[in-house]
Design a protein around this motif. Structure first.
Motif, PDB file in Angstrom:
ATOM      1  N   LEU A 304       0.841  -1.188   0.000  1.00  0.00           N
ATOM      2  CA  LEU A 304       0.000   0.000   0.000  1.00  0.00           C
ATOM      3  C   LEU A 304       0.876   1.237   0.000  1.00  0.00           C
ATOM      4  CD1 LEU A 304      -2.509  -1.094   2.806  1.00  0.00           C
ATOM      5  CD2 LEU A 304      -2.810  -1.352   0.332  1.00  0.00           C
ATOM      6  N   SER A 305       0.363   2.317  -0.502  1.00  0.00           N
ATOM      7  CA  SER A 305       1.074   3.600  -0.481  1.00  0.00           C
ATOM      8  C   SER A 305       0.320   4.573   0.424  1.00  0.00           C
ATOM      9  CB  SER A 305       1.178   4.196  -1.885  1.00  0.00           C
ATOM     10  OG  SER A 305       1.897   3.337  -2.735  1.00  0.00           O
ATOM     11  N   ARG A 306       1.057   5.300   1.232  1.00  0.00           N
ATOM     12  CA  ARG A 306       0.443   6.328   2.078  1.00  0.00           C
ATOM     13  C   ARG A 306       0.244   7.600   1.248  1.00  0.00           C
ATOM     14  NH1 ARG A 306       3.165   6.631   7.988  1.00  0.00           N
ATOM     15  NH2 ARG A 306       1.493   8.167   8.137  1.00  0.00           N
ATOM     16  N   LEU A 307      -0.929   8.152   1.318  1.00  0.00           N
ATOM     17  CA  LEU A 307      -1.245   9.376   0.591  1.00  0.00           C
ATOM     18  C   LEU A 307      -1.550  10.492   1.593  1.00  0.00           C
ATOM     19  CD1 LEU A 307      -3.682   7.898  -2.089  1.00  0.00           C
ATOM     20  CD2 LEU A 307      -1.217   8.273  -2.311  1.00  0.00           C
ATOM     21  N   GLY A 308      -1.388  11.699   1.137  1.00  0.00           N
ATOM     22  CA  GLY A 308      -1.766  12.823   1.995  1.00  0.00           C
ATOM     23  C   GLY A 308      -3.278  12.883   2.165  1.00  0.00           C
ATOM     24  N   PHE A 309      -3.703  13.601   3.179  1.00  0.00           N
ATOM     25  CA  PHE A 309      -5.133  13.713   3.461  1.00  0.00           C
ATOM     26  C   PHE A 309      -5.481  15.194   3.643  1.00  0.00           C
ATOM     27  CE2 PHE A 309      -8.439  10.682   5.462  1.00  0.00           C
ATOM     28  CZ  PHE A 309      -9.429  11.267   4.686  1.00  0.00           C
ATOM     29  N   PRO A 310      -5.632  15.939   2.528  1.00  0.00           N
ATOM     30  CA  PRO A 310      -5.894  17.374   2.644  1.00  0.00           C
ATOM     31  C   PRO A 310      -7.218  17.670   3.335  1.00  0.00           C
ATOM     32  CG  PRO A 310      -6.196  16.644   0.382  1.00  0.00           C
ATOM     33  CD  PRO A 310      -5.597  15.490   1.132  1.00  0.00           C
ATOM     34  N   ALA A 311      -7.318  18.858   3.872  1.00  0.00           N
ATOM     35  CA  ALA A 311      -8.510  19.253   4.628  1.00  0.00           C
ATOM     36  C   ALA A 311      -9.776  19.152   3.792  1.00  0.00           C
ATOM     37  CB  ALA A 311      -8.335  20.679   5.161  1.00  0.00           C
ATOM     38  N   LYS A 312      -9.670  19.423   2.488  1.00  0.00           N
ATOM     39  CA  LYS A 312     -10.845  19.355   1.613  1.00  0.00           C
ATOM     40  C   LYS A 312     -11.423  17.953   1.600  1.00  0.00           C
ATOM     41  CE  LYS A 312     -12.258  20.026  -3.207  1.00  0.00           C
ATOM     42  NZ  LYS A 312     -11.815  20.384  -4.573  1.00  0.00           N
ATOM     43  N   GLU A 313     -10.532  16.928   1.557  1.00  0.00           N
ATOM     44  CA  GLU A 313     -11.011  15.554   1.519  1.00  0.00           C
ATOM     45  C   GLU A 313     -11.553  15.123   2.874  1.00  0.00           C
ATOM     46  OE1 GLU A 313      -8.496  12.699  -0.320  1.00  0.00           O
ATOM     47  OE2 GLU A 313      -7.800  14.092  -1.859  1.00  0.00           O
ATOM     48  N   VAL A 314     -10.952  15.617   3.950  1.00  0.00           N
ATOM     49  CA  VAL A 314     -11.488  15.326   5.284  1.00  0.00           C
ATOM     50  C   VAL A 314     -12.888  15.884   5.400  1.00  0.00           C
ATOM     51  CG1 VAL A 314     -11.214  15.748   7.758  1.00  0.00           C
ATOM     52  CG2 VAL A 314      -9.208  15.240   6.356  1.00  0.00           C
ATOM     53  N   SER A 315     -13.077  17.118   4.890  1.00  0.00           N
ATOM     54  CA  SER A 315     -14.399  17.738   4.922  1.00  0.00           C
ATOM     55  C   SER A 315     -15.400  16.943   4.106  1.00  0.00           C
ATOM     56  CB  SER A 315     -14.311  19.177   4.395  1.00  0.00           C
ATOM     57  OG  SER A 315     -15.581  19.782   4.339  1.00  0.00           O
ATOM     58  N   GLN A 316     -14.967  16.436   2.933  1.00  0.00           N
ATOM     59  CA  GLN A 316     -15.844  15.618   2.096  1.00  0.00           C
ATOM     60  C   GLN A 316     -16.232  14.335   2.815  1.00  0.00           C
ATOM     61  OE1 GLN A 316     -14.000  14.142  -1.442  1.00  0.00           O
ATOM     62  NE2 GLN A 316     -15.910  13.515  -2.400  1.00  0.00           N
ATOM     63  N   LEU A 317     -15.262  13.716   3.477  1.00  0.00           N
ATOM     64  CA  LEU A 317     -15.537  12.493   4.229  1.00  0.00           C
ATOM     65  C   LEU A 317     -16.559  12.754   5.325  1.00  0.00           C
ATOM     66  CD1 LEU A 317     -14.785   9.512   4.942  1.00  0.00           C
ATOM     67  CD2 LEU A 317     -13.060  10.475   6.486  1.00  0.00           C
ATOM     68  N   GLN A 318     -16.396  13.869   6.042  1.00  0.00           N
ATOM     69  CA  GLN A 318     -17.263  14.158   7.183  1.00  0.00           C
ATOM     70  C   GLN A 318     -18.675  14.535   6.767  1.00  0.00           C
ATOM     71  OE1 GLN A 318     -15.138  17.094   9.474  1.00  0.00           O
ATOM     72  NE2 GLN A 318     -13.694  15.603  10.316  1.00  0.00           N
ATOM     73  N   ARG A 319     -18.882  14.862   5.500  1.00  0.00           N
ATOM     74  CA  ARG A 319     -20.245  15.124   5.058  1.00  0.00           C
ATOM     75  C   ARG A 319     -21.047  13.834   4.915  1.00  0.00           C
ATOM     76  NH1 ARG A 319     -17.822  19.242   1.852  1.00  0.00           N
ATOM     77  NH2 ARG A 319     -17.850  18.001  -0.052  1.00  0.00           N
ATOM     78  N   GLN A 320     -20.336  12.691   4.845  1.00  0.00           N
ATOM     79  CA  GLN A 320     -21.029  11.410   4.683  1.00  0.00           C
ATOM     80  C   GLN A 320     -20.843  10.480   5.869  1.00  0.00           C
ATOM     81  OE1 GLN A 320     -20.824   9.652   0.724  1.00  0.00           O
ATOM     82  NE2 GLN A 320     -19.624  11.403   0.044  1.00  0.00           N
ATOM     83  N   PHE A 321     -19.709  10.616   6.546  1.00  0.00           N
ATOM     84  CA  PHE A 321     -19.403   9.714   7.648  1.00  0.00           C
ATOM     85  C   PHE A 321     -19.066  10.508   8.899  1.00  0.00           C
ATOM     86  CE2 PHE A 321     -17.848   7.673   3.711  1.00  0.00           C
ATOM     87  CZ  PHE A 321     -18.767   6.640   3.645  1.00  0.00           C
TER      88      PHE A 321
END
Length: 606
Positions: A304-321
């Motif tokens: 597996l490769s570790r990827l960054g987790f920008p704030a925009k994607e965290v916000s997108q995740l939190q809109r569903q989970f």
């Protein structure tokens, strides 16, 4: 001066004093005004409570339902997200976007309606950007009032002065005759509101806000999980390809919990651990909870490769989970079993990502950690599943994060809500329906279409605003019935009657503006406009600049929260006090006065 006039002036002065003292709720003061007027005999008891049946009160109540529909379907949040993407978290940029937007809306529809529709958007922006709503709502209200100055239909005073001129056999104002002066005032007002006024704006939490409700980040910190959310990519050759998370034994062997999968840039709408038939693929991006110390070894073993987790994607995740903190009661059948044996995914559609025992975070083992009564667990999953926890008999919900309030409950109805909103705006702008009918129909349509539930509609009413407006409206009637308003107008006219046209305009501006702080600008204009027109004709000057001055002054209702329903609407969500409006609004009134006196003679010579 008659006894009735003295009583009305005393009531007005006492009301203002109580508002300024801030020792009594303003809605309670408004109710006391209703009682005093009903006992005075100046107006009948039925007239004293007639404000509760006034069209403006019904219209505002209906707009609360429309606004709730926009919030519940996610349209308000989507608009807020767009503004945040463009304006970022910078207060200045956000105001530069918001103020022209609400002014433009107010130029073609009710300023009250424009503000009511944008309040949910602003509250959403404030929560997401970590701002206090009080920093945005008052500028929004003032810009809406100024937006009414831009066109003939922007506000009732503009129509009244134009109709008065037509009745006198004069050329009425055209649709855009107000625009040059209105634009100048809007430009200066934006400079003032974004510049000096920001130092005067209060920074207060929204009235009634749950300040102690933690967000997802705070709950994660409580379980020492703040650095355990990661994004990993499945590389070619990984043993995870074509397997489900259960088949790959990610939780039993590696203590890794998959929260979601991002595939081809789109976040799946269901939790992967819950779906036994969902298979991972090459290039999938896994959103997981995992211990930082074990992550490098995990990535090496499973390719597996570790990827960054920008704030925009965290916000997108939190809109569903999201997450929820739950307590294990003594009678729960889960006590004594491991997390695996508890079958949390099968029972609740949620995954256990954290455990606390006796207020201390524990190192969880999916297979070995035996649960005990009194344990608190942090569960992760879809917001729908988290809402369903409230009815569980096996768990006690202790805390849901603040973000839950932002998640739309009727997102599938968003297209219907958008259509209803557009039809309402078009009907009002094109003149197909009067404002009250269009807004009432939109409110009913929101409920019937499922955009907002009936209980949600009732809860959306801002009782403070409705009572304050309804309670203060009869005071205007009492001032008119007792002759107090006519007395004030006649006294001013007799004082400035022989003065220069500029002094006449300045005096009329001050009179109209002051009266508009305590009675409706429509009632003020109805009373002042005929006097202004007669005075101009008596002095032999062009009535246009005089009437334009009265119309503009009637819209400068900035100095009190009861000056306009627009101000009253933002009073409670902004947690403002009476003095806040005076401190910020009076300088804006003076700026409008100066601009009107400078520009009106140029646009409409005396």
């Amino acid at each position: 001066m008659t006894a009735d006039m003295l009583f009305v002036f005393a009531t007005l002065a006492t009301t203002i004093a109580l508002f300024i003292s801030d020792r009594m709720r303003m809605d309670l003061v408004a109710l006391l005004v209703v009682v005093a007027l009903s006992l005075s005999g100046i107006i009948t008891p039925a007239e004293a409570v007639s404000g509760f049946g006034e069209p403006v009160v019904i219209m505002i109540a209906a707009l609360f339902i429309v606004g709730e529909g926009l919030f519940r379907t996610g349209i308000a949040a989507a608009a807020g997200n767009w503004l945040l993407r463009v304006g970022g978290h910078d207060e200045t940029r956000l105001l530069l976007l918001l103020l022209p937007m609400v002014a433009l809306l107010s130029a073609f529809m009710s300023s009250t309606g424009a503000v009511a529709l944008l309040i949910p958007v602003v509250l959403s922006i404030a929560r997401r950007a970590g701002m206090q709503p009080s920093r945005l709502l008052m500028p929004l209200a003032f810009a809406a009032l100024i937006g009414g100055m831009l066109t003939l239909i922007g506000t009732p005073p503009n129509i009244i002065v134009s109709s008065q001129m037509r009745s006198a056999g004069l050329e009425p104002f055209g649709f855009f005759d107000f625009t040059p002066l209105g634009l100048a005032i809007l430009l200066v007002a934006m400079i003032y509101l974004i510049g000096p006024a920001r130092r005067l704006l209060p920074s207060r939490t929204q009235a009634g806000a749950q300040e102690t409700v933690p967000g997802i980040a705070a709950l994660s910190d409580r379980y020492t999980l703040s650095r355990q959310l990661h994004k990993l990519m499945i590389n070619p050759g990984s043993p995870l390809a074509q397997k489900t998370p259960a088949e790959a034994a990610l939780r039993t062997e590696y203590e890794v919990t998959v929260i979601a999968i991002s595939r081809s840039g789109g976040l799946l709408s269901s939790l992967i651990p819950v779906l036994s038939n969902t298979r991972m693929q090459y290039r999938d991006q896994l959103l997981v909870y995992a211990d930082e110390q074990q992550l490098d070894q995990l990535c090496q073993t499973l390719k597996l490769s570790r990827l960054g987790f920008p704030a925009k994607e965290v916000s997108q995740l939190q809109r569903q989970f999201g997450v929820a903190e739950v307590l294990l009661p003594p009678e729960s059948p889960l006590c004594g079993h491991s997390i695996k044996e508890g079958h949390f995914r099968e029972r609740f559609g949620l995954s256990v990502i954290g455990l606390r025992r006796e207020q201390t975070p524990q190192s969880t083992s999916f297979t070995a950690s035996a649960l005990k009564a009194g344990d608190t667990l942090l569960l992760a999953g879809s917001w729908d599943r988290i809402r369903e926890l409230q009815g569980s008999r096996e768990l006690v919900v202790l805390q849901t994060p603040a973000e839950l309030a932002e998640i739309p409950t009727h997102s599938r109805r968003a297209p219907a809500a958008l259509i209803i909103l557009l039809l309402m705006l078009v009907s009002m702008t094109a003149g197909w329906l009067d404002n009250l009918s269009a807004i009432l129909m939109a409110a009913v349509a929101m409920i019937l279409s499922g955009c907002v539930g009936l209980k949600e509609a009732y809860r959306s009413f801002n009782a403070t605003s409705l009572i304050l407006i309804a309670g203060m409206l009869p005071l205007a009637l009492a001032m008119e019935r007792s002759g107090a308003l006519d007395y004030m107008v006649q006294q001013l006219v007799s004082w400035v009657g022989s003065s220069s046209p500029l002094i006449l305009c300045a005096s009329l501006f001050l009179l109209t503006s002051v009266l508009s702080q305590f009675i409706s600008n429509t009632a003020t204009t109805v009373l002042v406009a005929p006097v202004a027109l007669s005075t101009a004709q008596l002095l032999g000057i062009n009535p246009e600049p005089v009437m334009m001055t009265v119309a503009i002054a009637a819209s400068t209702a900035f100095a009190t929260p009861i000056a306009s329903p627009v101000n009253t609407l933002v009073l409670e969500p902004g947690n403002y006090r009476f003095a806040d409006f005076a401190r910020i609004g009076i300088p804006l009134q003076l700026l409008a006065l100066i601009l009107t006196l400078l520009l009106t003679p140029l646009l409409f010579p005396f």
